[in-house]
Design a protein around this motif. Structure first.
Motif, PDB file in Angstrom:
ATOM      1  N   VAL A   1      -0.638  -4.129   1.053  1.00  0.00           N
ATOM      2  CA  VAL A   1      -1.530  -3.115   0.477  1.00  0.00           C
ATOM      3  C   VAL A   1      -2.279  -3.886  -0.591  1.00  0.00           C
ATOM      4  O   VAL A   1      -1.760  -4.138  -1.670  1.00  0.00           O
ATOM      5  N   ASP A   2      -3.499  -4.288  -0.281  1.00  0.00           N
ATOM      6  CA  ASP A   2      -4.124  -5.394  -0.998  1.00  0.00           C
ATOM      7  C   ASP A   2      -5.595  -5.105  -1.310  1.00  0.00           C
ATOM      8  O   ASP A   2      -6.500  -5.749  -0.773  1.00  0.00           O
ATOM      9  N   PRO A   3      -5.859  -4.129  -2.210  1.00  0.00           N
ATOM     10  CA  PRO A   3      -7.247  -3.763  -2.480  1.00  0.00           C
ATOM     11  C   PRO A   3      -8.089  -4.869  -3.084  1.00  0.00           C
ATOM     12  O   PRO A   3      -9.320  -4.828  -2.984  1.00  0.00           O
ATOM     13  N   THR A   4      -7.466  -5.873  -3.697  1.00  0.00           N
ATOM     14  CA  THR A   4      -8.243  -6.956  -4.316  1.00  0.00           C
ATOM     15  C   THR A   4      -8.129  -8.257  -3.518  1.00  0.00           C
ATOM     16  O   THR A   4      -8.207  -9.345  -4.083  1.00  0.00           O
ATOM     17  N   VAL A   5      -7.945  -8.142  -2.192  1.00  0.00           N
ATOM     18  CA  VAL A   5      -7.883  -9.334  -1.347  1.00  0.00           C
ATOM     19  C   VAL A   5      -9.135 -10.176  -1.555  1.00  0.00           C
ATOM     20  O   VAL A   5     -10.240  -9.657  -1.658  1.00  0.00           O
ATOM     21  N   GLY A   6      -8.930 -11.479  -1.647  1.00  0.00           N
ATOM     22  CA  GLY A   6     -10.050 -12.387  -1.862  1.00  0.00           C
ATOM     23  C   GLY A   6     -10.341 -12.664  -3.321  1.00  0.00           C
ATOM     24  O   GLY A   6     -11.171 -13.522  -3.643  1.00  0.00           O
ATOM     25  N   SER A   7      -9.639 -11.971  -4.233  1.00  0.00           N
ATOM     26  CA  SER A   7      -9.836 -12.190  -5.665  1.00  0.00           C
ATOM     27  C   SER A   7      -8.871 -13.271  -6.158  1.00  0.00           C
ATOM     28  O   SER A   7      -8.223 -13.963  -5.369  1.00  0.00           O
ATOM     29  N   GLU A   8      -8.745 -13.361  -7.470  1.00  0.00           N
ATOM     30  CA  GLU A   8      -7.857 -14.366  -8.063  1.00  0.00           C
ATOM     31  C   GLU A   8      -6.396 -13.911  -8.098  1.00  0.00           C
ATOM     32  O   GLU A   8      -5.545 -14.655  -8.596  1.00  0.00           O
TER      33      GLU A   8
ATOM     34  N   SER B   1      -9.469 -16.254   5.783  1.00  0.00           N
ATOM     35  CA  SER B   1     -10.707 -15.516   5.605  1.00  0.00           C
ATOM     36  C   SER B   1     -10.677 -14.841   4.236  1.00  0.00           C
ATOM     37  O   SER B   1      -9.629 -14.765   3.593  1.00  0.00           O
ATOM     38  N   ASN B   2     -11.807 -14.330   3.797  1.00  0.00           N
ATOM     39  CA  ASN B   2     -11.867 -13.670   2.496  1.00  0.00           C
ATOM     40  C   ASN B   2     -11.303 -12.251   2.518  1.00  0.00           C
ATOM     41  O   ASN B   2     -11.032 -11.678   1.459  1.00  0.00           O
ATOM     42  N   THR B   3     -11.112 -11.701   3.719  1.00  0.00           N
ATOM     43  CA  THR B   3     -10.803 -10.279   3.808  1.00  0.00           C
ATOM     44  C   THR B   3      -9.517  -9.939   4.551  1.00  0.00           C
ATOM     45  O   THR B   3      -9.127  -8.770   4.575  1.00  0.00           O
TER      46      THR B   3
ATOM     47  N   GLY C   1      -3.537 -10.632   5.329  1.00  0.00           N
ATOM     48  CA  GLY C   1      -2.377 -10.170   6.090  1.00  0.00           C
ATOM     49  C   GLY C   1      -2.159 -11.004   7.334  1.00  0.00           C
ATOM     50  O   GLY C   1      -1.030 -11.396   7.652  1.00  0.00           O
ATOM     51  N   ARG C   2      -3.226 -11.267   8.047  1.00  0.00           N
ATOM     52  CA  ARG C   2      -3.155 -12.083   9.270  1.00  0.00           C
ATOM     53  C   ARG C   2      -3.101 -13.573   8.954  1.00  0.00           C
ATOM     54  O   ARG C   2      -2.322 -14.322   9.552  1.00  0.00           O
ATOM     55  N   ASP C   3      -3.941 -14.013   8.014  1.00  0.00           N
ATOM     56  CA  ASP C   3      -4.170 -15.443   7.811  1.00  0.00           C
ATOM     57  C   ASP C   3      -3.186 -16.108   6.868  1.00  0.00           C
ATOM     58  O   ASP C   3      -3.019 -17.330   6.910  1.00  0.00           O
ATOM     59  N   VAL C   4      -2.537 -15.330   6.007  1.00  0.00           N
ATOM     60  CA  VAL C   4      -1.577 -15.897   5.051  1.00  0.00           C
ATOM     61  C   VAL C   4      -0.181 -15.305   5.257  1.00  0.00           C
ATOM     62  O   VAL C   4       0.772 -16.018   5.575  1.00  0.00           O
TER      63      VAL C   4
END
Length: 253
Positions: A72-79, A123-125, A128-131
């Protein structure tokens, strides 16, 4: 370990859950590893970390040793960081945003690791899949995790007393713990709830089970939190209560 669980806010109308499972299985196939992938829930309210944290609390402690991936990751792609938490009964994998706050109260933490996201060229978004799916598979392959250890993680703010979950029956679960309750069974408790429609005050009887009151009741639920409900009815709908609405106990008698 031969179990991976998934908890997300992805729902079932998209292919996101399938993509995570496919990534896990594809990696493990190369190592002739088999794993059971168990869905805890994919109906977490979008972006609602409190909901996700509560659902993890109600499920993870009852599993054998496993890898639990929560997204549950609303700030995916942030720091914000990504983490692996090694516990007495497996590993927790996900964003460092408080999603594991409640379940950690039930588990003995051994080590906490920071995931090097750049290693996976995500990917930036879709971490869940990529990491997280990849890290979960790697833990199964290696029977553990090795990375940069850290000492602290983000915890949800529980200083403010609030609604942290509304279940499908309309019961209102608060973050008020059993040890914070100073009234006795049978007492009438006056509670103020600050909703988007304004403040509401109700009286509820403090009971042990749902059927013990015909109007509003409050009780300590199976996870040790104060809950407000109505027998065979939705307290949340009656009161127009939503997540994060503030709760204040006024009096008890």
């Amino acid at each position: 370990m031969d179990i991976i669980t998934l908890t997300t806010d992805f729902g079932y109308s998209e292919g996101y859950v399938g993509a995570m499972k496919g990534r896990i299985l594809n990696i493990l196939k190369k190592y002739n590893k088999e794993v059971k992938i168990i869905d805890i829930s994919h109906d977490i309210r979008p972006f609602n970390i409190y909901h996700g944290a509560y659902v993890l609390l109600t499920s993870i402690p009852y599993f054998p040793e496993a890898v639990h991936i929560a997204v549950v990751d609303p700030t995916v792609g942030s720091e914000r960081r990504s983490i692996v938490i090694e516990t007495k009964n497996g590993y927790l994998v996900g964003p460092d945003n408080g999603i594991f706050s409640y379940v950690l109260d039930r588990l003995k933490v051994k080590k906490i690791y920071k995931i090097d996201e750049n290693k996976y060229n995500p990917s930036n978004t879709f971490h869940g899949r990529d990491v997280y799916a990849v890290v979960g598979a790697e833990i199964i392959i290696r029977n553990g995790y090795d990375g940069e250890e850290i000492d602290d993680i983000v915890r949800l703010d529980d200083k403010t007393k609030r609604v942290i979950h509304i279940d499908r029956f309309g019961n209102i679960i608060t973050n008020i713990r059993e040890n914070e309750v100073n009234f006795s069974y049978g007492d009438d408790v006056e509670i103020e709830i600050k909703t988007r429609f304004g403040k509401k005050r109700i009286k509820c009887k403090f009971v042990r089970s749902y059927y013990e009151g015909k109007d509003f009741i409050c009780l300590i639920n199976s996870e040790g939190f104060l809950e407000i409900g109505r027998f065979m009815d939705s307290a949340a709908e009656k009161l127009k209560v939503d997540y994060l609405d503030e709760i204040n106990i006024i009096t008890s008698s």
